[in-house]
Motif scaffolding. Structure first.
Motif, PDB file in Angstrom:
ATOM      1  N   UNK A  41      42.356 -24.119  -0.129  1.00 46.18           N
ATOM      2  CA  UNK A  41      41.867 -23.121  -1.088  1.00 46.18           C
ATOM      3  C   UNK A  41      41.613 -21.781  -0.392  1.00 46.18           C
ATOM      4  N   UNK A  42      41.083 -21.814   0.812  1.00 44.69           N
ATOM      5  CA  UNK A  42      40.858 -20.579   1.570  1.00 44.69           C
ATOM      6  C   UNK A  42      42.188 -19.922   1.923  1.00 44.69           C
ATOM      7  N   UNK A  43      43.170 -20.721   2.256  1.00 42.71           N
ATOM      8  CA  UNK A  43      44.495 -20.195   2.572  1.00 42.71           C
ATOM      9  C   UNK A  43      45.097 -19.511   1.348  1.00 42.71           C
ATOM     10  N   UNK A  44      44.982 -20.148   0.172  1.00 48.22           N
ATOM     11  CA  UNK A  44      45.483 -19.540  -1.055  1.00 48.22           C
ATOM     12  C   UNK A  44      44.759 -18.239  -1.359  1.00 48.22           C
ATOM     13  N   UNK A  45      43.457 -18.215  -1.156  1.00 46.32           N
ATOM     14  CA  UNK A  45      42.698 -16.975  -1.362  1.00 46.32           C
ATOM     15  C   UNK A  45      43.227 -15.877  -0.460  1.00 46.32           C
ATOM     16  N   UNK A  46      43.559 -16.231   0.768  1.00 48.10           N
ATOM     17  CA  UNK A  46      44.114 -15.255   1.697  1.00 48.10           C
ATOM     18  C   UNK A  46      45.435 -14.693   1.216  1.00 48.10           C
ATOM     19  N   UNK A  47      46.250 -15.534   0.597  1.00 46.90           N
ATOM     20  CA  UNK A  47      47.532 -15.058   0.061  1.00 46.90           C
ATOM     21  C   UNK A  47      47.280 -14.039  -1.041  1.00 46.90           C
ATOM     22  N   UNK A  48      46.358 -14.339  -1.942  1.00 48.97           N
ATOM     23  CA  UNK A  48      46.072 -13.412  -3.033  1.00 48.97           C
ATOM     24  C   UNK A  48      45.448 -12.119  -2.515  1.00 48.97           C
ATOM     25  N   UNK A  49      44.589 -12.211  -1.515  1.00 46.58           N
ATOM     26  CA  UNK A  49      43.997 -11.003  -0.929  1.00 46.58           C
ATOM     27  C   UNK A  49      45.085 -10.160  -0.275  1.00 46.58           C
ATOM     28  N   UNK A  50      46.017 -10.810   0.418  1.00 44.15           N
ATOM     29  CA  UNK A  50      47.127 -10.098   1.048  1.00 44.15           C
ATOM     30  C   UNK A  50      47.954  -9.360  -0.002  1.00 44.15           C
ATOM     31  N   UNK A  51      48.256 -10.030  -1.114  1.00 41.15           N
ATOM     32  CA  UNK A  51      48.990  -9.378  -2.197  1.00 41.15           C
ATOM     33  C   UNK A  51      48.206  -8.198  -2.758  1.00 41.15           C
ATOM     34  N   UNK A  52      46.911  -8.365  -2.889  1.00 46.35           N
ATOM     35  CA  UNK A  52      46.064  -7.293  -3.415  1.00 46.35           C
ATOM     36  C   UNK A  52      46.072  -6.073  -2.506  1.00 46.35           C
ATOM     37  N   UNK A  53      45.924  -6.288  -1.215  1.00 43.59           N
ATOM     38  CA  UNK A  53      45.925  -5.182  -0.250  1.00 43.59           C
ATOM     39  C   UNK A  53      47.287  -4.505  -0.232  1.00 43.59           C
ATOM     40  N   UNK A  54      48.340  -5.303  -0.231  1.00 47.35           N
ATOM     41  CA  UNK A  54      49.688  -4.735  -0.222  1.00 47.35           C
ATOM     42  C   UNK A  54      49.932  -3.910  -1.483  1.00 47.35           C
ATOM     43  N   UNK A  55      49.463  -4.397  -2.633  1.00 47.07           N
ATOM     44  CA  UNK A  55      49.649  -3.656  -3.882  1.00 47.07           C
ATOM     45  C   UNK A  55      48.833  -2.367  -3.883  1.00 47.07           C
ATOM     46  N   UNK A  56      47.699  -2.375  -3.223  1.00 47.53           N
ATOM     47  CA  UNK A  56      46.851  -1.178  -3.175  1.00 47.53           C
ATOM     48  C   UNK A  56      47.396  -0.136  -2.216  1.00 47.53           C
ATOM     49  N   UNK A  57      47.934  -0.563  -1.101  1.00 48.92           N
ATOM     50  CA  UNK A  57      48.350   0.371  -0.059  1.00 48.92           C
ATOM     51  C   UNK A  57      49.853   0.628  -0.019  1.00 48.92           C
ATOM     52  N   UNK A  58      50.638  -0.302  -0.503  1.00 52.68           N
ATOM     53  CA  UNK A  58      52.086  -0.154  -0.420  1.00 52.68           C
ATOM     54  C   UNK A  58      52.657   0.533  -1.641  1.00 52.68           C
ATOM     55  N   UNK A  59      53.786   1.166  -1.453  1.00 52.77           N
ATOM     56  CA  UNK A  59      54.431   1.859  -2.560  1.00 52.77           C
ATOM     57  C   UNK A  59      55.238   0.902  -3.433  1.00 52.77           C
ATOM     58  N   UNK A  60      55.905  -0.052  -2.825  1.00 51.52           N
ATOM     59  CA  UNK A  60      56.792  -0.943  -3.577  1.00 51.52           C
ATOM     60  C   UNK A  60      56.185  -2.317  -3.839  1.00 51.52           C
TER      61      UNK A  60
END
Length: 103
Positions: A41-60
């Motif tokens: 569950x912690x690993x899955x949370x990390x995946x979603x956090x990674x997607x969130x950060x990438x969506x916030x900072x990345x252009x594509x």
């Protein structure tokens, strides 16, 4: 401790330590399974956090619109691997072109 393992109070007093051993083993296995579920569950949370950060900072990058499928079919797995191989190949080509232009 015996109550935590699910051994009834009256049953506990009827057992000797040797006959209590299967309860101890089952309790230890359940604790290990719970730890593995929490880790997953912690690993899955990390995946979603990674997607969130990438969506916030990345252009594509975009945050997934629906939950991530946890279990892929063989067909989906092969398709994803082929797509990732194509992307990696394109990245290598781009890197090589940039490297050659700097010479």
């Amino acid at each position: 401790m015996a109550l935590r393992m699910g051994v009834d109070y009256h049953l506990f007093w009827q057992l000797n330590p040797r006959r209590l051993q299967p309860f101890v083993k089952a309790y230890q296995e359940e604790q290990k399974a719970q730890l593995e579920r929490a880790n997953y569950a912690a690993w899955l949370s990390g995946i979603y956090v990674t997607h969130s950060i990438a969506a916030s900072l990345g252009e594509n990058a975009r945050y997934p619109e629906k939950p991530i499928d946890l279990y892929e079919t063989e067909e989906e797995l092969e398709s994803r691997k082929a797509r990732e191989a194509e992307l990696f190949s394109a990245y290598v080509d781009m890197f090589n072109k940039n490297f050659e232009s700097r010479k």
